[in-house]
Design a protein around this motif. Structure first.
Motif, PDB file in Angstrom:
ATOM      1  N   PRO A 574       1.012  -1.154  -0.029  1.00 49.43           N
ATOM      2  CA  PRO A 574      -0.033   0.004  -0.027  1.00 49.43           C
ATOM      3  C   PRO A 574       0.720   1.218   0.030  1.00 49.43           C
ATOM      4  O   PRO A 574       0.340   2.215  -0.647  1.00 49.43           O
ATOM      5  CB  PRO A 574      -0.875  -0.220   1.186  1.00 49.43           C
ATOM      6  N   ASP A 575       1.821   1.404   0.791  1.00 47.97           N
ATOM      7  CA  ASP A 575       2.702   2.587   0.768  1.00 47.97           C
ATOM      8  C   ASP A 575       3.418   2.731  -0.482  1.00 47.97           C
ATOM      9  O   ASP A 575       4.029   3.965  -0.710  1.00 47.97           O
ATOM     10  CB  ASP A 575       3.795   2.777   1.792  1.00 47.97           C
ATOM     11  N   LEU A 576       3.567   1.942  -1.376  1.00 50.38           N
ATOM     12  CA  LEU A 576       4.090   2.172  -2.628  1.00 50.38           C
ATOM     13  C   LEU A 576       3.175   1.961  -3.835  1.00 50.38           C
ATOM     14  O   LEU A 576       3.504   2.195  -4.939  1.00 50.38           O
ATOM     15  CB  LEU A 576       5.118   1.021  -2.897  1.00 50.38           C
ATOM     16  N   LYS A 577       1.944   2.208  -3.454  1.00 51.32           N
ATOM     17  CA  LYS A 577       0.922   2.297  -4.582  1.00 51.32           C
ATOM     18  C   LYS A 577       0.925   3.192  -5.567  1.00 51.32           C
ATOM     19  O   LYS A 577       1.040   3.142  -6.940  1.00 51.32           O
ATOM     20  CB  LYS A 577      -0.658   2.227  -3.929  1.00 51.32           C
ATOM     21  N   SER A 578       0.964   4.505  -5.071  1.00 54.19           N
ATOM     22  CA  SER A 578       1.226   5.617  -6.019  1.00 54.19           C
ATOM     23  C   SER A 578       2.458   5.656  -6.788  1.00 54.19           C
ATOM     24  O   SER A 578       2.511   5.783  -7.905  1.00 54.19           O
ATOM     25  CB  SER A 578       1.059   6.866  -5.243  1.00 54.19           C
ATOM     26  N   LEU A 579       3.532   5.356  -6.191  1.00 53.01           N
ATOM     27  CA  LEU A 579       4.746   5.095  -6.649  1.00 53.01           C
ATOM     28  C   LEU A 579       4.756   3.952  -7.856  1.00 53.01           C
ATOM     29  O   LEU A 579       5.394   4.215  -8.984  1.00 53.01           O
ATOM     30  CB  LEU A 579       6.016   4.916  -5.975  1.00 53.01           C
ATOM     31  N   ALA A 580       4.153   2.943  -7.567  1.00 45.99           N
ATOM     32  CA  ALA A 580       3.948   1.752  -8.653  1.00 45.99           C
ATOM     33  C   ALA A 580       3.273   2.256  -9.614  1.00 45.99           C
ATOM     34  O   ALA A 580       3.556   1.902 -10.865  1.00 45.99           O
ATOM     35  CB  ALA A 580       3.550   0.729  -7.898  1.00 45.99           C
ATOM     36  N   LEU A 581       2.089   2.929  -9.434  1.00 53.82           N
ATOM     37  CA  LEU A 581       1.277   3.119 -10.586  1.00 53.82           C
ATOM     38  C   LEU A 581       1.993   4.202 -11.233  1.00 53.82           C
ATOM     39  O   LEU A 581       2.000   4.249 -12.744  1.00 53.82           O
ATOM     40  CB  LEU A 581      -0.033   3.628 -10.068  1.00 53.82           C
ATOM     41  N   GLY A 582       2.646   5.273 -10.914  1.00 56.97           N
ATOM     42  CA  GLY A 582       3.344   6.184 -11.353  1.00 56.97           C
ATOM     43  C   GLY A 582       4.654   5.636 -12.406  1.00 56.97           C
ATOM     44  O   GLY A 582       4.634   5.849 -13.534  1.00 56.97           O
ATOM     45  N   MET A 583       5.431   4.694 -11.719  1.00 55.44           N
ATOM     46  CA  MET A 583       6.448   4.133 -12.380  1.00 55.44           C
ATOM     47  C   MET A 583       5.953   3.282 -13.778  1.00 55.44           C
ATOM     48  O   MET A 583       6.507   3.273 -14.682  1.00 55.44           O
ATOM     49  CB  MET A 583       7.339   3.261 -11.702  1.00 55.44           C
ATOM     50  N   HIS A 584       4.543   2.576 -13.364  1.00 54.27           N
ATOM     51  CA  HIS A 584       4.156   1.850 -14.365  1.00 54.27           C
ATOM     52  C   HIS A 584       3.851   2.767 -15.516  1.00 54.27           C
ATOM     53  O   HIS A 584       4.087   2.151 -16.794  1.00 54.27           O
ATOM     54  CB  HIS A 584       2.681   1.154 -13.787  1.00 54.27           C
ATOM     55  N   THR A 585       3.137   3.888 -15.346  1.00 55.06           N
ATOM     56  CA  THR A 585       2.641   4.705 -16.323  1.00 55.06           C
ATOM     57  C   THR A 585       3.994   5.283 -17.204  1.00 55.06           C
ATOM     58  O   THR A 585       4.061   5.501 -18.297  1.00 55.06           O
ATOM     59  CB  THR A 585       1.869   5.894 -15.754  1.00 55.06           C
ATOM     60  N   LEU A 586       4.885   5.765 -16.156  1.00 54.87           N
ATOM     61  CA  LEU A 586       6.091   6.140 -16.677  1.00 54.87           C
ATOM     62  C   LEU A 586       6.870   5.385 -17.837  1.00 54.87           C
ATOM     63  O   LEU A 586       7.254   5.784 -18.828  1.00 54.87           O
ATOM     64  CB  LEU A 586       7.335   6.607 -15.408  1.00 54.87           C
ATOM     65  N   ILE A 587       7.089   4.147 -17.476  1.00 58.36           N
ATOM     66  CA  ILE A 587       7.899   3.332 -18.081  1.00 58.36           C
ATOM     67  C   ILE A 587       7.108   2.785 -19.309  1.00 58.36           C
ATOM     68  O   ILE A 587       7.568   2.540 -20.594  1.00 58.36           O
ATOM     69  CB  ILE A 587       8.301   1.798 -17.362  1.00 58.36           C
ATOM     70  N   GLY A 588       5.821   2.800 -18.970  1.00 56.90           N
ATOM     71  CA  GLY A 588       4.705   2.421 -20.214  1.00 56.90           C
ATOM     72  C   GLY A 588       4.814   3.585 -21.176  1.00 56.90           C
ATOM     73  O   GLY A 588       4.708   3.229 -22.472  1.00 56.90           O
ATOM     74  N   ARG A 589       4.637   4.680 -20.836  1.00 58.06           N
ATOM     75  CA  ARG A 589       4.720   6.006 -21.718  1.00 58.06           C
ATOM     76  C   ARG A 589       6.089   5.945 -22.397  1.00 58.06           C
ATOM     77  O   ARG A 589       6.144   6.308 -23.576  1.00 58.06           O
ATOM     78  CB  ARG A 589       4.115   7.171 -20.940  1.00 58.06           C
ATOM     79  N   THR A 590       7.112   5.831 -21.559  1.00 57.68           N
ATOM     80  CA  THR A 590       8.476   5.873 -22.239  1.00 57.68           C
ATOM     81  C   THR A 590       8.750   4.828 -23.290  1.00 57.68           C
ATOM     82  O   THR A 590       9.112   5.307 -24.575  1.00 57.68           O
ATOM     83  CB  THR A 590       9.546   5.927 -21.359  1.00 57.68           C
TER      84      THR A 590
END
Length: 705
Positions: A574-590
């Motif tokens: 749970p404490d990594l949820k926002s970071l995980a979603l953000g990195m998922h979007t970051l790498i997916g978009r990149t």
């Protein structure tokens, strides 16, 4: 007591629902802008006379802007005021949309290439002499081009596509906080069993944005780019012509105003909420009491099947943190996140699937135009009115299936795998739904009829037009009565013309006369009209089958969309949820958003048979493609990417199954140890606490999910 306990539940739920409604509107607005950009790719390509590879770079600038800030927004934003950050993002997206439309107001009027503008004859029924025996018109045209080239290079429209690039990048920056902060905010304060249906609602409303975006894009594609400032009667092309440019700028103004409105509610929403209220039913209350009484026994919820250990820390009163403390904890958080093997597999699978999806959706309207002979406006309209509603229904069905059957993480993964595989099978069917190439003299046809009017290799010249001194650079197609398209009236050997504007008709075309074996043919059989010839009737029937398969494929693929998000959300702490979603979007978009439009466009450019000519000289946008080569290139790329994504889904499922079995064994061992401690050790609670802390550390070290 019952009145006191029910009182706070109303604002708790209403604020969360207000956030859900506001976030849904943002999803709609940003999806509207993004889909309108996709629908305007062809118009922008033609307006700025750029190749598909460069339009791919412009389209990828959205992801470039997104990746510049998403890692920091996802991590630091989770600890700041999330609703206000979303509101700021809406303002930035609105600014980007307005900047994208700005070039239209600084460019001159659009001038399309034509071979007929060099001899304007007013008030004449026989005004143009396309095939002349001398080269005076070509010399005059070349001199005017040389004289105006310097001024043309300085014209405002020369490099104005850079503003479209920057505006799209700004939209990417503004969109950054919406998904990771919005989804994590909902998941933090909603009941776990409601998360799937909330995500389905978000995605469904978000899909309505592309529906309206593509529909509005289709509407604008039929409106001439300089509407209101030119006499439309003088325009000799229509929206089906490859030189036509629609009012691409209009939709960006609309999307900018939508984003301004969407951001308003987030300035008035609180940073935190109380956890969403429990169901008031007696059955649910009994279940809650039983759950509390057995809180010492570790169990996995059957509804969600989360692989994460239960976290008993209180989150109702978050402690204030400083920016220095957050920055210090950033690197360790990243290390914890990327030590999760399942998360890495999810990232890899998403990147490959994003490559296929982004490349396909970017050039799908052009695919429908070149392979099936549809106009850009009709192709965009059909995508918006048929494919996207099917996606919306699929997302809803997927969310309802998860909630109805209370699928675990493994169940959600199975749903994603099945939907992905079935949609891939439907994609394979598209390969067999093909049409013949358009018959264009000198490009797709090297000879005509019984007399075999032959054309030189990679040239449009033949015996029938040798004496006409035609320009080989311009694309000004005419459709002959014999169903063959010629690159220009001159290259068709036409001697005279009648009418003006779109009603112009050409007569006495020598190339059509030779088609009849040298025999004199009636004048009506030697005439041609402006525009490219339509495809054969069987192509329309094939296109209907193609649309049916794509609509069904869109529905099947969308059924696994929500389940994929559930697998992601339940695979991280749970404490990594926002970071995980953000990195998922970051790498997916990149890696999944930026490269596909570029290499798809570059390979599609290689199938071009006839390039347009810029006003200042040089190669412009492609006017005509080899439809067979286009189809094989486009579908081949999509098949490779989606096939690899299906293989990765299989590997991911095996990893999930392996981890599930491991955690079940660990849970049984823990239950046995707790029972032994409770019977033999009076201080059993202390031993349980020590056991849990050690187990949690072991789970992080072993990359459990």
């Amino acid at each position: 007591m019952s009145v006191e306990t029910k009182a706070p539940r109303v604002p708790c739920c209403s604020k969360l629902k207000l956030f859900l409604i506001s976030l849904s509107f943002v999803y709609f607005a940003k999806a509207f802008g993004g889909s309108y950009m996709k629908s305007s790719v062809t118009q922008i390509e033609r307006r700025f006379d750029i190749p598909s590879s460069l339009i791919g770079v412009i389209d990828g600038s959205f992801e470039i802007g997104n990746l510049l800030v998403i890692a920091f927004v996802s991590y630091f934003g989770a600890k700041l005021h999330r609703p206000r950050l979303i509101g700021i993002g809406c303002l930035i997206m609105a600014a980007g949309a307005f900047l994208t439309a700005l070039p239209h107001f600084f460019q001159g009027q659009y001038v399309y290439e034509t071979t007929l503008s060099h001899i304007p004859e007013e008030n004449s029924t026989e005004s143009i002499l396309p095939c002349l025996a001398n080269t005076s018109h070509l010399v005059m045209n070349d001199l005017s081009t040389a004289a105006s080239k310097a001024a043309c290079e300085k014209e405002a429209g020369s490099s104005m596509w850079i503003y479209v690039f920057l505006g799209n990048m700004l939209r990417g920056i503004g969109e950054t906080p919406v998904m990771p902060l919005g989804v994590s905010y909902l998941d933090d304060y909603a009941r776990k069993e409601n998360t799937a249906i909330y995500l389905a609602c978000l995605q469904t409303v978000g899909i309505l944005g592309p529906v309206f975006g593509f529909m509005f894009g289709s509407f604008c594609a039929k409106i001439y780019v300089d509407i209101g400032s030119v006499d439309l009667e003088s325009i000799s092309i229509n929206h089906k012509d490859s030189r036509w440019v629609g009012a691409w700028w209009l939709g960006f103004l609309v999307s900018g105003f939508l984003m301004l409105l969407a951001g308003i509610p987030f300035w008035f929403l609180p940073n935190t909420l109380a956890k969403q209220c429990k169901s008031p039913s007696k059955k649910r209350q009994k279940e809650d009491i039983q759950a509390k009484s057995s809180s010492d026994t570790p169990e996995v919820e059957p509804e969600q099947g989360s692989f994460l250990p239960e976290d008993n820390t209180e989150e109702d009163a978050p402690q204030p943190v400083t920016m220095a403390a957050m920055a210090k904890d950033f690197a360790p958080s990243l290390k914890r996140l990327f030590s999760n093997k399942v998360y890495l597999l999810i990232i890899l699978t998403s990147v490959v699937a994003f490559n296929g999806f982004i490349g396909m959706i970017t050039f799908k309207p052009k695919f429908m135009e070149q392979v099936y002979g549809q106009s850009p406006s009709k192709a965009i309209f059909l995508i918006g009115s048929m494919n996207l509603p099917a996606v919306a229904v699929g997302v809803i069905v997927g969310g309802l299936v998860i909630k109805r059957f209370k699928l675990s993480v493994l169940g959600a993964a199975r749903l994603s795998i099945v939907s992905s595989f079935l949609s891939f099978c439907l994609l394979l069917i598209q390969y067999f739904l093909q049409c013949d190439n358009s018959e264009v003299a000198g490009l797709t046809m090297t000879y005509q009829g019984a007399t075999e009017v032959s054309y030189q290799q990679e040239s449009l010249l033949s015996q029938c037009n040798m004496g006409c001194s035609c320009s080989l650079k311009h694309w000004d197609p005419v459709c002959a009565r014999n169903g063959i398209t010629y690159a220009s009236p001159c290259l068709a050997g036409c001697q005279t013309s009648t009418g003006v504007g779109k009603e112009m008709e050409f007569h006495n075309c020598t190339c059509m006369q030779e088609l009849k074996g040298g025999l004199m043919a009636p004048p009506t059989n030697m005439s041609a009209i402006l525009g490219q010839c339509p495809r054969k009737s069987d192509c329309d029937r094939m296109f209907k089958f193609y649309m049916a398969v794509t609509v069904l494929g869109a529905f099947v693929s969308a059924c696994g969309g929500t389940s994929g998000y559930i697998v992601l959300l339940r695979s991280i702490h749970p404490d990594l949820k926002s970071l995980a979603l953000g990195m998922h979007t970051l790498i997916g978009r990149t890696l999944g958003g930026i490269p596909p439009p570029i290499y798809f466009g570059a390979l599609i450019d290689r199938t071009c048979l006839k390039w347009g000519l810029k006003r200042c000289g040089g190669q412009g946008a492609c006017r005509f493609y080899d439809s067979h080569a286009f189809r094989i290139t486009f579908l081949g790329l999509v098949y490779c990417l989606y096939g690899l994504a299906n293989l990765l889904w299989g590997v991911l499922y095996l990893q999930l199954s392996k981890r599930q079995k491991k955690l079940e064994l660990r849970s049984q061992a823990k239950a046995t140890a707790l029972e032994a401690n409770g019977n033999n050790n009076p201080n059993g609670h202390a031993m349980v606490s020590i056991f849990k802390n050690k187990d949690d550390r072991d789970r992080d070290n072993e990359s459990t999910i």
